[in-house]
Scaffold this motif. Structure first.
Motif, PDB file in Angstrom:
ATOM      1  N   ILE A 128      -0.664   1.530  11.585  1.00 27.16           N
ATOM      2  CA  ILE A 128      -0.027   1.540  12.908  1.00 27.16           C
ATOM      3  C   ILE A 128       1.486   1.776  12.787  1.00 27.16           C
ATOM      4  O   ILE A 128       2.089   2.448  13.614  1.00 27.16           O
ATOM      5  N   VAL A 129       2.091   1.244  11.738  1.00 25.19           N
ATOM      6  CA  VAL A 129       3.525   1.387  11.523  1.00 25.19           C
ATOM      7  C   VAL A 129       3.882   2.857  11.300  1.00 25.19           C
ATOM      8  O   VAL A 129       4.845   3.369  11.863  1.00 25.19           O
ATOM      9  N   TRP A 130       3.093   3.528  10.502  1.00 23.19           N
ATOM     10  CA  TRP A 130       3.379   4.929  10.164  1.00 23.19           C
ATOM     11  C   TRP A 130       3.014   5.851  11.319  1.00 23.19           C
ATOM     12  O   TRP A 130       3.688   6.853  11.543  1.00 23.19           O
ATOM     13  N   ARG A 180       1.872   9.083  -6.291  1.00 25.13           N
ATOM     14  CA  ARG A 180       2.447  10.415  -6.051  1.00 25.13           C
ATOM     15  C   ARG A 180       3.471  10.765  -7.129  1.00 25.13           C
ATOM     16  O   ARG A 180       3.590  11.922  -7.540  1.00 25.13           O
ATOM     17  N   ALA A 181       4.195   9.772  -7.618  1.00 25.35           N
ATOM     18  CA  ALA A 181       5.212   9.972  -8.650  1.00 25.35           C
ATOM     19  C   ALA A 181       4.622   9.900 -10.063  1.00 25.35           C
ATOM     20  O   ALA A 181       5.378   9.934 -11.037  1.00 25.35           O
ATOM     21  N   GLU A 184       4.643  10.330   8.699  1.00 26.69           N
ATOM     22  CA  GLU A 184       3.443  11.117   9.009  1.00 26.69           C
ATOM     23  C   GLU A 184       2.557  11.293   7.774  1.00 26.69           C
ATOM     24  O   GLU A 184       1.324  11.328   7.884  1.00 26.69           O
ATOM     25  N   ASP A 185       3.154  11.355   6.588  1.00 25.11           N
ATOM     26  CA  ASP A 185       2.375  11.464   5.346  1.00 25.11           C
ATOM     27  C   ASP A 185       1.599  10.175   5.081  1.00 25.11           C
ATOM     28  O   ASP A 185       0.437  10.210   4.664  1.00 25.11           O
ATOM     29  N   LEU A 186       2.252   9.050   5.326  1.00 26.71           N
ATOM     30  CA  LEU A 186       1.579   7.758   5.133  1.00 26.71           C
ATOM     31  C   LEU A 186       0.490   7.558   6.174  1.00 26.71           C
ATOM     32  O   LEU A 186      -0.592   7.042   5.862  1.00 26.71           O
ATOM     33  N   ASP A 229       0.831  -1.209   0.000  1.00 32.69           N
ATOM     34  CA  ASP A 229       0.000   0.000   0.000  1.00 32.69           C
ATOM     35  C   ASP A 229       0.867   1.260   0.000  1.00 32.69           C
ATOM     36  O   ASP A 229       0.560   2.243  -0.689  1.00 32.69           O
ATOM     37  N   ALA A 230       1.968   1.241   0.740  1.00 30.54           N
ATOM     38  CA  ALA A 230       2.894   2.378   0.724  1.00 30.54           C
ATOM     39  C   ALA A 230       3.497   2.535  -0.663  1.00 30.54           C
ATOM     40  O   ALA A 230       3.634   3.662  -1.167  1.00 30.54           O
TER      41      ALA A 230
END
Length: 171
Positions: free
Chosen positions: A134-136, A68-69, A123-125, A60-61
């Motif tokens: 939870i990781v981000w 975004r790119a 923080e963006d993720l 997902d990231a």
């Protein structure tokens, strides 16, 4: 249970058959995954490039960063659904035909992992609710995502060089 982004390189003939017989494709990919896992476990060196790989929970990231790119091909979810396929874990598989694999490999060659994540922090993720959030929210580094992205680059390059298509799914 975690959602894992999975990939399988398929020849054009295998892709054609998979599109008409997704149960056959699921069985074939399962055999490849099992054989590759056994080879890795016993330390034997493969005689051919891997047919399967996963990007673990980074899928997902990767999708977020690639959108975004303005990446030209959806290498996370594929460009088309495999018709009449059953659920392979978290939905049916999708695919890229060989010409889209070639386009993706070319675009991947142009964007390093560092460039892909440049200017983006956890923080963006977290704000975008990217899985696993939870990781981000904990503020973990994007190194994990970059590592998986860097593994995708040669995987797609090899598939493109061989004229392969690609199946992808969340398992």
């Amino acid at each position: 249970m975690s959602m894992i982004g999975q990939y399988a390189c398929v020849t054009p003939a295998e892709l054609d058959r998979a599109l008409g017989d997704p149960e056959w494709a699921l069985e074939l990919v399962g055999e490849w995954m099992e054989a590759e896992a056994e080879a890795e476990a016993d330390g034997s060196s493969p005689s051919a490039p891997a047919r399967c790989m996963d990007v673990d929970k980074a899928w997902d990231a990767l999708g977020f960063l690639l959108r975004r790119a303005a990446f030209p091909v959806d290498i996370v979810h594929g460009e088309a659904a495999v018709p009449d396929a059953d659920d392979w874990g978290y939905g049916p598989p999708r695919y890229l035909p060989p010409e889209q694999v070639r386009a993706a490999a070319g675009a991947l060659a142009e964007i390093s992992g560092e460039r892909l994540t440049d200017g983006v922090g956890p923080e963006d993720l977290a704000a975008a609710e990217v899985y696993p959030s939870i990781v981000w929210e904990r503020g973990e580094s994007l190194d994990y995502v970059r590592e998986h992205y860097e593994q995708l680059r040669p995987f797609f390059r090899t598939a493109a060089d061989q004229g392969d298509g690609m199946l992808m799914w969340l398992g």
